[in-house]
Structures are given as C-alpha cells and as structure tokens.
Design a protein around this motif. Structure first.
Motif, mmCIF file in Angstrom:
data_model
loop_
_atom_site.group_PDB
_atom_site.id
_atom_site.type_symbol
_atom_site.label_atom_id
_atom_site.label_comp_id
_atom_site.label_asym_id
_atom_site.label_seq_id
_atom_site.Cartn_x
_atom_site.Cartn_y
_atom_site.Cartn_z
ATOM 1 N N GLU A 109 0.826 -1.205 0.000
ATOM 2 C CA GLU A 109 0.000 0.000 0.000
ATOM 3 C C GLU A 109 0.866 1.263 0.000
ATOM 4 O OE1 GLU A 109 -4.116 -1.445 2.083
ATOM 5 O OE2 GLU A 109 -2.623 -0.513 3.401
ATOM 6 N N CYS A 110 0.301 2.324 -0.532
ATOM 7 C CA CYS A 110 0.974 3.625 -0.587
ATOM 8 C C CYS A 110 0.421 4.531 0.506
ATOM 9 C CB CYS A 110 0.769 4.260 -1.955
ATOM 10 S SG CYS A 110 1.621 3.368 -3.283
ATOM 11 N N PHE A 111 1.230 5.511 0.896
ATOM 12 C CA PHE A 111 0.817 6.421 1.958
ATOM 13 C C PHE A 111 1.544 7.748 1.844
ATOM 14 C CE2 PHE A 111 4.192 3.687 3.464
ATOM 15 C CZ PHE A 111 5.041 4.491 4.190
ATOM 16 N N SER A 112 0.983 8.738 2.531
ATOM 17 C CA SER A 112 1.521 10.094 2.499
ATOM 18 C C SER A 112 2.704 10.243 3.451
ATOM 19 C CB SER A 112 0.431 11.086 2.910
ATOM 20 O OG SER A 112 0.098 10.901 4.284
ATOM 21 N N ASP A 113 3.454 11.319 3.244
ATOM 22 C CA ASP A 113 4.432 11.738 4.250
ATOM 23 C C ASP A 113 3.645 12.255 5.449
ATOM 24 O OD1 ASP A 113 6.679 11.135 2.759
ATOM 25 O OD2 ASP A 113 7.001 13.192 2.059
ATOM 26 N N PRO A 114 4.234 12.248 6.636
ATOM 27 C CA PRO A 114 3.512 12.781 7.797
ATOM 28 C C PRO A 114 3.237 14.267 7.640
ATOM 29 C CG PRO A 114 5.662 11.886 8.438
ATOM 30 C CD PRO A 114 5.555 11.763 6.974
ATOM 31 N N ALA A 115 2.042 14.649 8.025
ATOM 32 C CA ALA A 115 1.654 16.065 8.010
ATOM 33 C C ALA A 115 0.858 16.340 9.274
ATOM 34 C CB ALA A 115 0.820 16.373 6.770
ATOM 35 N N TYR A 116 0.980 17.552 9.760
ATOM 36 C CA TYR A 116 0.256 17.922 10.972
ATOM 37 C C TYR A 116 -1.221 18.096 10.662
ATOM 38 C CZ TYR A 116 -1.047 20.120 15.327
ATOM 39 O OH TYR A 116 -1.657 20.400 16.525
ATOM 40 N N LEU A 164 -1.483 9.139 5.908
ATOM 41 C CA LEU A 164 -2.746 8.663 5.369
ATOM 42 C C LEU A 164 -2.505 7.656 4.258
ATOM 43 C CD1 LEU A 164 -4.584 12.093 5.046
ATOM 44 C CD2 LEU A 164 -4.916 10.365 6.832
ATOM 45 N N TYR A 165 -3.348 6.629 4.209
ATOM 46 C CA TYR A 165 -3.357 5.707 3.078
ATOM 47 C C TYR A 165 -3.654 6.521 1.831
ATOM 48 C CZ TYR A 165 -5.381 2.594 -0.372
ATOM 49 O OH TYR A 165 -5.672 1.951 -1.537
ATOM 50 N N THR A 166 -2.930 6.264 0.764
ATOM 51 C CA THR A 166 -3.132 6.943 -0.508
ATOM 52 C C THR A 166 -3.152 5.887 -1.602
ATOM 53 O OG1 THR A 166 -1.823 8.808 0.323
ATOM 54 C CG2 THR A 166 -2.198 8.723 -2.040
ATOM 55 N N PRO A 167 -4.187 5.831 -2.424
ATOM 56 C CA PRO A 167 -4.163 4.862 -3.529
ATOM 57 C C PRO A 167 -2.925 5.095 -4.403
ATOM 58 C CG PRO A 167 -6.349 5.819 -3.301
ATOM 59 C CD PRO A 167 -5.431 6.602 -2.401
ATOM 60 N N CYS A 168 -2.170 4.047 -4.657
ATOM 61 C CA CYS A 168 -0.936 4.183 -5.431
ATOM 62 C C CYS A 168 -1.198 4.795 -6.806
ATOM 63 C CB CYS A 168 -0.260 2.822 -5.585
ATOM 64 S SG CYS A 168 0.344 2.119 -4.033
ATOM 65 N N ALA A 169 -2.326 4.446 -7.421
ATOM 66 C CA ALA A 169 -2.639 4.924 -8.769
ATOM 67 C C ALA A 169 -2.766 6.441 -8.825
ATOM 68 C CB ALA A 169 -3.931 4.276 -9.261
ATOM 69 N N ARG A 170 -3.041 7.094 -7.719
ATOM 70 C CA ARG A 170 -3.180 8.556 -7.687
ATOM 71 C C ARG A 170 -1.853 9.261 -7.425
ATOM 72 N NH1 ARG A 170 -8.540 9.090 -3.987
ATOM 73 N NH2 ARG A 170 -9.950 8.004 -5.393
ATOM 74 N N TYR A 201 6.861 -1.934 1.086
ATOM 75 C CA TYR A 201 7.191 -3.084 0.248
ATOM 76 C C TYR A 201 7.479 -4.337 1.064
ATOM 77 C CZ TYR A 201 12.183 -1.933 0.962
ATOM 78 O OH TYR A 201 13.427 -1.659 1.492
ATOM 79 N N GLY A 202 7.250 -4.286 2.350
ATOM 80 C CA GLY A 202 7.404 -5.486 3.152
ATOM 81 C C GLY A 202 7.598 -5.189 4.619
ATOM 82 N N PHE A 203 7.578 -6.253 5.383
ATOM 83 C CA PHE A 203 7.795 -6.183 6.826
ATOM 84 C C PHE A 203 8.851 -7.208 7.200
ATOM 85 C CE2 PHE A 203 3.625 -4.409 6.318
ATOM 86 C CZ PHE A 203 3.542 -3.429 7.281
ATOM 87 N N THR A 204 9.612 -6.889 8.213
ATOM 88 C CA THR A 204 10.596 -7.811 8.756
ATOM 89 C C THR A 204 10.332 -7.946 10.247
ATOM 90 O OG1 THR A 204 12.237 -7.062 7.154
ATOM 91 C CG2 THR A 204 13.061 -8.231 9.067
ATOM 92 N N HIS A 205 10.279 -9.172 10.714
ATOM 93 C CA HIS A 205 10.060 -9.409 12.135
ATOM 94 C C HIS A 205 11.409 -9.377 12.858
ATOM 95 C CE1 HIS A 205 7.719 -10.639 15.566
ATOM 96 N NE2 HIS A 205 8.672 -11.504 15.854
ATOM 97 N N VAL A 206 11.463 -8.611 13.923
ATOM 98 C CA VAL A 206 12.689 -8.451 14.716
ATOM 99 C C VAL A 206 12.710 -9.525 15.801
ATOM 100 C CG1 VAL A 206 14.011 -6.859 16.169
ATOM 101 C CG2 VAL A 206 12.560 -5.963 14.336
ATOM 102 N N GLU A 236 4.598 7.737 -8.971
ATOM 103 C CA GLU A 236 3.503 7.937 -9.917
ATOM 104 C C GLU A 236 2.693 6.662 -10.101
ATOM 105 O OE1 GLU A 236 5.230 9.534 -13.448
ATOM 106 O OE2 GLU A 236 6.054 11.268 -12.392
ATOM 107 N N GLY A 237 2.507 5.924 -9.057
ATOM 108 C CA GLY A 237 1.809 4.642 -9.098
ATOM 109 C C GLY A 237 2.632 3.644 -8.315
ATOM 110 N N SER A 238 2.158 2.414 -8.262
ATOM 111 C CA SER A 238 2.911 1.386 -7.552
ATOM 112 C C SER A 238 4.254 1.180 -8.227
ATOM 113 C CB SER A 238 2.139 0.057 -7.561
ATOM 114 O OG SER A 238 2.922 -0.952 -6.949
ATOM 115 N N VAL A 239 5.296 1.058 -7.437
ATOM 116 C CA VAL A 239 6.636 0.839 -7.981
ATOM 117 C C VAL A 239 7.111 -0.586 -7.717
ATOM 118 C CG1 VAL A 239 7.333 3.266 -7.921
ATOM 119 C CG2 VAL A 239 7.732 1.824 -5.919
#
Length: 154
Positions: free
Chosen positions: A49-56, A66-72, A79-84, A148-151
């Motif tokens: 999923e795509c998301f915004s930079d933090p904003a106040y 915020l979640y942002t549709p990648c297509a927009r 691109y993934g998670f790693t368990h510590v 500019e979309g999912s990479v």
C-alpha cells in the motif's frame, strides 16, 4: 536638451525578477526517524500500500500519515515487513537490523534497476516495543518527487 535613458527601468525589473526565481527542489532523504511506529496512521498501512508523508492535522492535533491509492500518486509505498527477534530494546542494534533487512529486500526486488528509488525502515519505538511490536516496515520512495503509481516489480 533632455537626455533619454534607454535602460532606466531594466536594472530594477531584472533585480525584481530575481526575487521570484524558484530554487530547484532538493532531494528528500528519509531516515529511520522520519516515520516511526508511533506516527498516527502508519499501523494501518499494509505491504504493497501507498501512503503520504507525515503532516500535521489540526483536527487530530498531531502528525499523521494517510493511506493513498498508489494509482493517484503517493509519497511512499510499503514493500514489506521484517520481524525483529525478541529481546530487550536496543536502538543501535534495531537500527542496524532494520537498515540491513530492508536493504536486502530492496536489493532483491529492484536489484541494479532502481529507477531513482530509495528506501527507509519504519521502526518500533521503546513504547511500541514494550507493547510487543517487533515489526519493521520497509518503505520505498523517490527522493526527487512523488511515486507515480505502484513501484513494486511485477
């Protein structure tokens, strides 16, 4: 006899014009402190999923992503998670682990063809660690601007 000045206003206009020159945008460098597990909204983002930079947010009274549709177009994409591995919270070890594991996954996905992309880890904080958070989110972004979309490859 009156003397007419040909360039009378030109220096003033040229000087005024330099006030309105927009400097070139500088590349953004995001580190492990840019967004953390405590940044409101980040725990709602899933891999891919795509998301915004933090904003106040005045309404929320804090910084949030915020979640942002990648297509927009978006600022970042998970691109993934790693368990510590479990253990005591150690900021230096966690930071090294996060950069290494996200870097390895980044290299396996994009290899030498990085297309101007960079990555950074989003890590647990001492507070989220105490609550059992052991996951590092790996995020990709374009330092020179928005995605500019999912990479994600393929």
């Amino acid at each position: 006899m009156a003397v007419t000045r040909r360039w009378g206003l030109l220096p003033a206009v040229a000087a005024l014009g330099t006030l309105f020159v927009v400097p070139p945008a500088q590349a953004t460098v995001k580190t492990e402190t840019f967004i953390t597990a405590e940044t409101t909204g980040i725990l709602l983002i899933e891999a891919g999923e795509c998301f915004s930079d933090p904003a106040y947010s005045v309404r929320a009274g804090e910084r949030l992503v915020l979640y942002t549709p990648c297509a927009r177009g978006a600022d970042n994409q998970a691109y993934g998670f790693t368990h510590v591995p479990d253990g005591p919270y150690d900021r230096m070890k966690l930071t090294a682990f996060a950069w290494r594991s996200c870097g390895e996954r980044f290299a396996s996905l994009w290899g030498e063809r990085r297309d101007g992309l960079a990555h950074y880890p989003i890590m647990p904080t001492p507070e989220t660690w105490a609550d059992g958070d052991r996951d590092v989110m790996c995020a990709v972004y374009r330092p020179e601007g928005r995605l500019e979309g999912s990479v994600l490859p393929g």
